[in-house]
Design a protein around this motif. Structure first.
Motif, PDB file in Angstrom:
ATOM      1  N   ASN A 145       8.191   2.875   5.675  1.00 10.30           N
ATOM      2  CA  ASN A 145       6.758   3.142   5.548  1.00 10.30           C
ATOM      3  C   ASN A 145       5.979   1.895   5.142  1.00 10.30           C
ATOM      4  OD1 ASN A 145       4.307   4.673   5.275  1.00 10.30           O
ATOM      5  ND2 ASN A 145       4.643   4.621   3.066  1.00 10.30           N
ATOM      6  N   ASP A 146       6.428   1.242   4.069  1.00  8.74           N
ATOM      7  CA  ASP A 146       5.699   0.080   3.550  1.00  8.74           C
ATOM      8  C   ASP A 146       5.837  -1.149   4.434  1.00  8.74           C
ATOM      9  OD1 ASP A 146       4.684   1.404   1.328  1.00  8.74           O
ATOM     10  OD2 ASP A 146       6.512   1.058   0.167  1.00  8.74           O
ATOM     11  N   ARG A 147       7.025  -1.372   4.983  1.00  7.48           N
ATOM     12  CA  ARG A 147       7.283  -2.613   5.711  1.00  7.48           C
ATOM     13  C   ARG A 147       7.021  -2.524   7.214  1.00  7.48           C
ATOM     14  NH1 ARG A 147      13.023  -4.736   3.425  1.00  7.48           N
ATOM     15  NH2 ARG A 147      12.822  -6.048   5.308  1.00  7.48           N
ATOM     16  N   VAL A 148       6.897  -1.302   7.743  1.00  7.42           N
ATOM     17  CA  VAL A 148       6.686  -1.152   9.183  1.00  7.42           C
ATOM     18  C   VAL A 148       5.377  -0.431   9.502  1.00  7.42           C
ATOM     19  CG1 VAL A 148       7.596  -0.134  11.316  1.00  7.42           C
ATOM     20  CG2 VAL A 148       9.145  -1.248   9.709  1.00  7.42           C
ATOM     21  N   TRP A 149       5.301   0.846   9.110  1.00 10.54           N
ATOM     22  CA  TRP A 149       4.154   1.663   9.526  1.00 10.54           C
ATOM     23  C   TRP A 149       2.831   1.152   8.948  1.00 10.54           C
ATOM     24  CZ3 TRP A 149       5.658   3.778  13.576  1.00 10.54           C
ATOM     25  CH2 TRP A 149       6.870   4.464  13.689  1.00 10.54           C
ATOM     26  N   LYS A 150       2.806   0.843   7.674  1.00  9.22           N
ATOM     27  CA  LYS A 150       1.550   0.411   7.051  1.00  9.22           C
ATOM     28  C   LYS A 150       1.081  -0.956   7.532  1.00  9.22           C
ATOM     29  CE  LYS A 150       1.596   3.139   2.788  1.00  9.22           C
ATOM     30  NZ  LYS A 150       1.600   3.099   1.316  1.00  9.22           N
ATOM     31  N   LYS A 151       1.952  -1.705   8.200  1.00  6.00           N
ATOM     32  CA  LYS A 151       1.583  -3.040   8.677  1.00  6.00           C
ATOM     33  C   LYS A 151       1.374  -3.088  10.193  1.00  6.00           C
ATOM     34  CE  LYS A 151       3.824  -5.511   4.868  1.00  6.00           C
ATOM     35  NZ  LYS A 151       4.852  -6.504   4.479  1.00  6.00           N
ATOM     36  N   HIS A 152       1.615  -1.965  10.868  1.00  6.90           N
ATOM     37  CA  HIS A 152       1.462  -1.957  12.323  1.00  6.90           C
ATOM     38  C   HIS A 152      -0.012  -1.842  12.695  1.00  6.90           C
ATOM     39  CE1 HIS A 152       1.773  -0.515  16.522  1.00  6.90           C
ATOM     40  NE2 HIS A 152       2.926  -1.162  16.526  1.00  6.90           N
ATOM     41  N   TRP A 153      -0.443  -2.599  13.681  1.00  5.36           N
ATOM     42  CA  TRP A 153      -1.876  -2.669  14.025  1.00  5.36           C
ATOM     43  C   TRP A 153      -2.473  -1.314  14.373  1.00  5.36           C
ATOM     44  CZ3 TRP A 153      -4.254  -1.262  18.629  1.00  5.36           C
ATOM     45  CH2 TRP A 153      -3.396  -0.940  19.704  1.00  5.36           C
ATOM     46  N   PHE A 154      -1.665  -0.413  14.974  1.00  2.00           N
ATOM     47  CA  PHE A 154      -2.179   0.896  15.386  1.00  2.00           C
ATOM     48  C   PHE A 154      -1.752   2.022  14.453  1.00  2.00           C
ATOM     49  CE2 PHE A 154      -1.849   4.857  17.888  1.00  2.00           C
ATOM     50  CZ  PHE A 154      -3.175   4.975  18.314  1.00  2.00           C
ATOM     51  N   TRP A 155      -0.464   2.071  14.123  1.00  3.08           N
ATOM     52  CA  TRP A 155       0.070   3.207  13.379  1.00  3.08           C
ATOM     53  C   TRP A 155      -0.378   3.236  11.921  1.00  3.08           C
ATOM     54  CZ3 TRP A 155       1.121   6.393  16.862  1.00  3.08           C
ATOM     55  CH2 TRP A 155       1.869   6.087  17.995  1.00  3.08           C
ATOM     56  N   LYS A 156      -0.865   2.114  11.379  1.00  2.00           N
ATOM     57  CA  LYS A 156      -1.262   2.101   9.963  1.00  2.00           C
ATOM     58  C   LYS A 156      -2.375   3.093   9.656  1.00  2.00           C
ATOM     59  CE  LYS A 156      -4.413  -1.872  10.466  1.00  2.00           C
ATOM     60  NZ  LYS A 156      -4.635  -3.285  10.051  1.00  2.00           N
ATOM     61  N   ARG A 157      -3.177   3.441  10.652  1.00  3.48           N
ATOM     62  CA  ARG A 157      -4.274   4.395  10.413  1.00  3.48           C
ATOM     63  C   ARG A 157      -3.762   5.811  10.149  1.00  3.48           C
ATOM     64  NH1 ARG A 157      -7.112   3.239  15.946  1.00  3.48           N
ATOM     65  NH2 ARG A 157      -6.074   1.257  15.498  1.00  3.48           N
ATOM     66  N   PHE A 158      -2.483   6.075  10.508  1.00 10.15           N
ATOM     67  CA  PHE A 158      -1.906   7.396  10.266  1.00 10.15           C
ATOM     68  C   PHE A 158      -1.305   7.510   8.861  1.00 10.15           C
ATOM     69  CE2 PHE A 158      -2.124   7.068  14.799  1.00 10.15           C
ATOM     70  CZ  PHE A 158      -2.297   8.362  15.262  1.00 10.15           C
ATOM     71  N   MET A 159      -1.261   6.407   8.144  1.00 12.30           N
ATOM     72  CA  MET A 159      -0.579   6.381   6.855  1.00 12.30           C
ATOM     73  C   MET A 159      -1.502   6.648   5.672  1.00 12.30           C
ATOM     74  SD  MET A 159       2.591   5.838   7.548  1.00 12.30           S
ATOM     75  CE  MET A 159       2.449   6.704   9.107  1.00 12.30           C
ATOM     76  N   ASP A 160      -2.794   6.913   5.939  1.00  9.15           N
ATOM     77  CA  ASP A 160      -3.741   7.030   4.834  1.00  9.15           C
ATOM     78  C   ASP A 160      -3.469   8.217   3.922  1.00  9.15           C
ATOM     79  OD1 ASP A 160      -4.398   8.893   6.710  1.00  9.15           O
ATOM     80  OD2 ASP A 160      -6.456   8.191   7.051  1.00  9.15           O
ATOM     81  N   GLU A 161      -2.801   9.258   4.449  1.00 13.53           N
ATOM     82  CA  GLU A 161      -2.528  10.436   3.620  1.00 13.53           C
ATOM     83  C   GLU A 161      -1.195  10.334   2.880  1.00 13.53           C
ATOM     84  OE1 GLU A 161      -0.047  13.557   6.337  1.00 13.53           O
ATOM     85  OE2 GLU A 161      -2.223  13.783   6.381  1.00 13.53           O
ATOM     86  N   TRP A 162      -0.399   9.280   3.197  1.00 15.74           N
ATOM     87  CA  TRP A 162       0.962   9.219   2.654  1.00 15.74           C
ATOM     88  C   TRP A 162       0.986   9.202   1.130  1.00 15.74           C
ATOM     89  CZ3 TRP A 162       5.421   9.389   5.539  1.00 15.74           C
ATOM     90  CH2 TRP A 162       6.579   9.286   4.814  1.00 15.74           C
ATOM     91  N   ASP A 163       0.203   8.321   0.539  1.00 19.27           N
ATOM     92  CA  ASP A 163       0.237   8.171  -0.908  1.00 19.27           C
ATOM     93  C   ASP A 163      -0.211   9.442  -1.624  1.00 19.27           C
ATOM     94  OD1 ASP A 163       1.134   5.567  -0.736  1.00 19.27           O
ATOM     95  OD2 ASP A 163      -0.908   4.766  -0.564  1.00 19.27           O
ATOM     96  N   MET A 164      -1.047  10.237  -0.943  1.00 22.35           N
ATOM     97  CA  MET A 164      -1.518  11.486  -1.551  1.00 22.35           C
ATOM     98  C   MET A 164      -0.515  12.619  -1.399  1.00 22.35           C
ATOM     99  SD  MET A 164      -5.546  11.536  -0.451  1.00 22.35           S
ATOM    100  CE  MET A 164      -5.233  11.262   1.288  1.00 22.35           C
TER     101      MET A 164
END
Length: 509
Positions: free
Chosen positions: A483-502
């Motif tokens: 999550n931290d090293r791949v998804w949150k840094k990907h130019w497109f997929w990072k926008r899907f990670m906004d709910e993760w921390d919640m």
């Protein structure tokens, strides 16, 4: 082609030796890949044998014996013949969800045993078949075995593998599939020379060898620590973990597996959980990689290699011989993937193979379009060899890329609480599109002729663009840190990670 996911702990900090128990267990478990590969390879050879066609598909036999009756591209266009091949995959996709339940409730070891039993009974039906119904029932039973094996074996491999060789051990299943295809092609080549009409029975009956290996292997191997702990057998799970890691202090990994099992148990509806926004990137990639894997055209070539080479004008002997060559290329290229996947990275292999597959298929399409017409075939010896070389180039590039990586990448990217459901969806998607291609290919070949290779080439172009923009590099990234090293840094997929921390369970991002 299959491979799989795993509830792998995969963290980079856990101490582990590569123990003999791990290697032996993985070899025994991966023998299920031999069975799957044998089923893929054997069907194409058997369906090109005159004795088999005469007994079960007399209409196709008449077309084969009288070349002037139909187009070169339509000799084998028969829905019953395609159903013989594709019924296995229809049964496999239906069995997948039952297998998902048994893998969770009964364990990986027991599910592999069930798969082995299905394989053994299905083999008996096929080898002893006296009518089409027995033949199809046998294929359906084999399909149930494939569904159970594809669910349990990749999970098993991922859960026992140390992180640093996770990619290589995961691809071991795919390697065995390619070996199974090669062995099937060799056996078909031998049995096709028998003149007493028993060749096809021997080819189908010898599937009992890998079936027996898987059944015995599933009795020998230990169940995975993850599976034992998930089913409440904590002490047994810890004891097995010590044995497969070769060390006494397994507490860090043990505690993480216990916590992971607790978190997974809290997910009441795993399939609904899979649809949450934070899980959508891995779900989309997992599904699309299965669709793309089939629309490379690889299984169409592997199922029907002998039939395809006969369409090109090769005699029966030569067509089976050519299929053996492609099978050997498949095995050797998968070994290449095992050696370099954890060094070169996933994206590099996918991108290089995309270019090679595209050029190879375009070459085949052009040669066939110019030389193989409905009623004439002017391919000649030299161009015939060129077509075999182009198909081998295509098979090689697939075997070190989309074959194994189509499964490995999803297995690394699903979050823990979504992994089991993700596995089922991915296997289901793979079997569904394998069924569609198996059922439709010979009819597509008849209608589209050489254009079918342009069709597959277009798909290769699409999947290569998908790789460029949407598939991240997962090499050497521990599963828990994806999550931290791949998804949150990907130019497109990072926008899907906004709910993760919640929403994400703490400690399992």
């Amino acid at each position: 082609m299959a491979g799989g996911f795993g509830v792998s702990t995969g963290g980079g900090d856990f101490e582990a030796k590569i123990t003999p128990l791990v290697i032996i267990s993985c070899i025994m478990a991966a023998s299920g890949g031999l069975m799957f590969g044998y089923d893929i390879g054997i069907s194409g050879g058997v369906t090109s044998m005159p004795d088999f066609l005469k007994k079960f598909f007399p209409v196709v036999y008449q077309k084969q014996q009288n070349p002037g009756l139909d187009s070169n591209y339509c000799k084998y266009d028969n829905q019953g013949l395609q159903l013989f091949t594709s019924s296995l995959y229809l049964a496999a996709l239906m069995a997948t969800f039952v297998a998902s339940y048994s893998t969770k409730m009964l364990g990986r070891k027991m599910t592999m045993l069930i798969a082995g039993i299905f394989f053994c009974v299905g083999t008996v039906f096929n080898a002893a078949a006296h009518n089409l119904a027995m033949l199809i029932i046998g294929r359906i039973l084999l399909g149930c075995g494939v569904g159970f094996a594809n669910q349990a074996i990749p999970l098993f491999l991922s859960e026992v593998a140390p992180t640093r060789i996770r990619g290589a051990l995961n691809i071991l299943f795919q390697l065995n599939i390619t070996i199974g295809i090669l062995v099937a092609n060799l056996i078909n080549y031998g049995t096709s020379k028998l003149t007493d009409g028993t060749g096809w029975r021997i080819s189908l009956g010898l599937a009992g060898v890998p079936a027996f290996m898987l059944t015995v292997g599933s009795l020998i191997v230990v169940d995975t620590p993850n599976s034992l702990i998930q089913r409440g057998q904590l002490e047994a799970g810890k004891a097995v973990l010590k044995r497969i890691r070769g060390i006494d202090n397994v507490d860090p990994e043990y505690l993480e597996i216990v916590e992971a099992s607790r978190v997974a148990a809290e997910v009441k509806n795993p399939f609904r959980n899979l649809l949450k926004r934070r899980n959508q990137p891995s779900l989309i990639i997992g599904i699309m990689m299965q669709v793309f894997q089939q629309f490379t055209g690889i299984n169409a070539i592997m199922f029907y290699a002998p039939v395809l080479f006969q369409t090109l004008g090769f005699k029966s002997d030569a067509s089976l011989y050519s299929a053996v060559i492609t099978g050997l290329v498949n095995v050797l290229s998968t070994v290449v993937s095992i050696v370099i996947v954890d060094k070169a990275g996933r994206r590099m292999l996918l991108l290089e193979a995309g270019v090679q597959m595209f050029l190879s298929q375009m070459g085949v399409a052009v040669v066939m379009g110019l030389k193989v017409k409905d009623t004439t075939n002017t391919l000649g010896h030299g161009l015939g060899i060129l077509v075999v070389i182009l198909i081998c180039s295509f098979v090689a590039s697939f075997a070190w890329s989309w074959g194994p990586l189509g499964w490995l990448i999803p297995s690394e990217t699903f979050a823990l609480e979504a992994r089991s459901a993700g596995q089922s969806i991915a296997v289901f998607t793979n079997m569904l599109f394998t069924f569609i291609i198996a059922q439709a290919f010979l009819s597509m070949l008849c209608k589209m002729k050489s254009g079918i290779f342009f069709f597959f080439s277009a798909w290769v172009l699409v999947m290569t663009l998908f790789t460029v923009f949407l598939i991240p590099e997962t090499k050497n990234v521990p599963i828990e840190e994806m999550n931290d090293r791949v998804w949150k840094k990907h130019w497109f997929w990072k926008r899907f990670m906004d709910e993760w921390d919640m929403e994400a369970p703490k400690g399992h991002a």
